[in-house]
Design a protein around this motif. Structure first.
Motif, short mmCIF file in Angstrom:
data_model
loop_
_atom_site.label_atom_id
_atom_site.label_comp_id
_atom_site.label_asym_id
_atom_site.label_seq_id
_atom_site.Cartn_x
_atom_site.Cartn_y
_atom_site.Cartn_z
N THR A 68 -10.30 3.72 -20.61
CA THR A 68 -10.70 5.12 -20.80
C THR A 68 -10.18 6.04 -19.71
N ARG A 69 -10.00 5.54 -18.50
CA ARG A 69 -9.56 6.39 -17.39
C ARG A 69 -8.04 6.49 -17.29
N GLY A 70 -7.35 5.65 -18.05
CA GLY A 70 -5.88 5.67 -17.99
C GLY A 70 -5.35 4.94 -16.77
N LEU A 71 -4.13 5.29 -16.40
CA LEU A 71 -3.46 4.60 -15.30
C LEU A 71 -4.09 5.01 -13.97
N ILE A 72 -4.50 4.02 -13.17
CA ILE A 72 -5.14 4.33 -11.90
C ILE A 72 -4.25 3.83 -10.76
#
Ligand code: C2E
Ligand code: MG
Ligand code: MG
Ligand code: MG
Length: 285
Positions: A68-72
Motif C-alpha cells: 500500500t505504501r509503494g516503494l520505500i
C-alpha cells in the motif's frame, strides 16, 4: 491572525508527527510479512572504470515494494529493521540473492570472475558472532569465487568494536573476500585503523563528489582521500557521479572507478543484463 497561523502550524506539526509515528509503526509491523511475501528485492548499480568505461562490478541495493505504501527507501526502512532486530535476517537474504544472481550471470557468461559484487552489510549483521560463517556458507552454496565478493562496511561499524572487527575481517579476508569502506569521510576519521584492517577499497562519499567543482573544500577533501588511498595501496570508488564534469574531475585526481547516475542509477537484474550487453558491445567496437 498571527496567533491563528501559529496554531495552524502547531496542528500541522502534530498531525505530521502523528502520521510519521503511525507510518513507522506500520512499517515495523509489516516487515515480517514483507520477508515472507518476497516484498524485498535487490537492484544493481554498475561500477564503471573511469578510463575504459568498462563495467567492472555492481553494488546491490535493497528495495521494499510495500503493497500500500509503494516503494520505500532503504534509508527509511533499514533503521526500522535494525530497531526490531530483523536486519540480520534481511541481510542474509541480501547476501543470498546477490550471490545467486552473480552465479547466474557467471554461468550465462554475462560476466567473468574479474567482476566484483559489492554488498552492503548492516551494523547488526556484522556484529553477529557467526557472520563470517554465514558469509562463507552462502559463498560455498552458490559457488561464487570469494574474491568476487566485496563487503561494504562503514567507519562507525569499525570503531564500534575494533578488536572484533579486525578478527571478523581477517577471518573473511583469509578466504578471499574483499572489504570496502562505504561513505568514506563522513564518519569518525581515526586513520589508524586504515593500516590495521585488511581493506581493499575506499568509497568516496557522494556528499564530497556533489560539489567537487564548486566547493574548494570538497575538491581538497577528495584529492586528499584519493592521495592517501593511493599511498596505502587501496583502490578507490567515487560515489554519486552525476555529470561528465564530475567524472573528469575525479579521473584527473586519480580515481579509477565510479558509480552514479551519469552511467546508470541502480536497476533491476533484467535491466542490469541489458547494461552489460550494451557495455560489452561498446568495449568491442
Ligand atoms: P550507499 O551504500 O552509500 O549507496 C549509495 C546510494 O546512493 C544508493 O541509495 C544509490 O541509489 C544512491 N546513488 C547512486 N548513484 C547516485 C547518484 O549519482 N546521485 C545520487 N544522489 N545518489 C546516487 P539507496 O539505494 O537509496 O541506498 C541508501 C543506503 O541504504 C545505502 O547507501 C546503504 O547505506 C543502505 N543500503 C542499501 N541497500 C542495503 C543493503 O542491502 N544492506 C544494507 N545493510 N544497507 C543497504
Ligand atoms: Mg554502499
Ligand atoms: Mg555510500
Ligand atoms: Mg550512504
Amino acid at each position: 491572525k498571527a496567533k491563528e497561523a501559529g496554531k495552524n502550524q502547531i496542528m500541522f506539526f502534530e498531525k505530521s508527527m502523528a502520521e510519521s509515528i503511525a507510518r513507522t509503526t506500520e512499517l515495523k509491523d509489516d516487515s515480517r510479512r514483507a520477508i515472507d511475501e518476497d516484498e524485498f528485492y535487490l537492484v544493481y548499480q554498475p561500477q564503471v572504470h573511469a578510463v575504459t568505461n568498462k563495467i567492472i562490478g555492481a553494488e546491490s541495493l535493497l528495495r521494499w515494494n510495500h503493497p500500500t505504501r509503494g516503494l520505500i527507501s532503504p534509508a527509511e526502512f533499514i533503521p526500522l529493521l535494525e530497531d526490531i532486530e530483523l536486519m540480520p535476517e534481511v541481510g542474509t537474504f541480501v547476501l543470498k540473492t546477490a550471490l545467486k544472481q552473480t552465479k547466474e550471470w557467471l554461468l550465462a557468461d554475462r560476466i567473468d570472475d574479474s567482476f566484483k559484487i559489492s554488498i552492503n552489510v548492516s551494523p547488526q549483521q556484522f556484529r553477529m558472532s557467526n557472520f563470517p560463517v554465514i558469509v562463507n556458507d552462502i559463498i560455498e552454496r552458490y559457488e561464487v569465487p570469494p574474491f568476487m565478493v566485496d563487503l561494504e562496511i562503514t567507519e562507525s561499524m569499525i570503531i564500534d568494536n575494533i578488536d572484533y572487527t579486525v578478527a571478523a575481517m581477517k577471518e573473511l579476508r583469509s578466504t578471499g573476500v574483499h572489504f570496502s569502506i562505504d561513505d568514506f569521510g563522513t564518519g569518525y576519521s581515526n586513520l589508524n585503523y586504515l593500516k590495521k584492517l585488511p581493506l581493499d577499497v575506499l568509497k568516496v562519499d557522494q556528499s564530497f563528489v556533489r560539489d567537487i567543482l564548486s566547493d574548494p573544500n570538497d575538491t581538497a577533501i577528495v584529492r586528499t582521500i584519493l592521495a592517501m588511498a593511493n599511498q596505502l595501496n587501496l583502490r578507490t570508488i567515487a560515489e554519486g557521479v552525476e555529470t561528465p564534469e564530475q567524472l573528469a574531475s575525479i579521473k584527473e585526481m586519480g580515481c579509477h572507478v565510479y558509480q552514479g547516475y551519469l552511467y546508470s542509477p541502480p536497476v533491476t537484474s533484467a535491466d542490469f543484463e541489458h547494461l552489460l550487453n550494451e557495455n560489452y558491445e561498446e568495449m568491442n567496437t
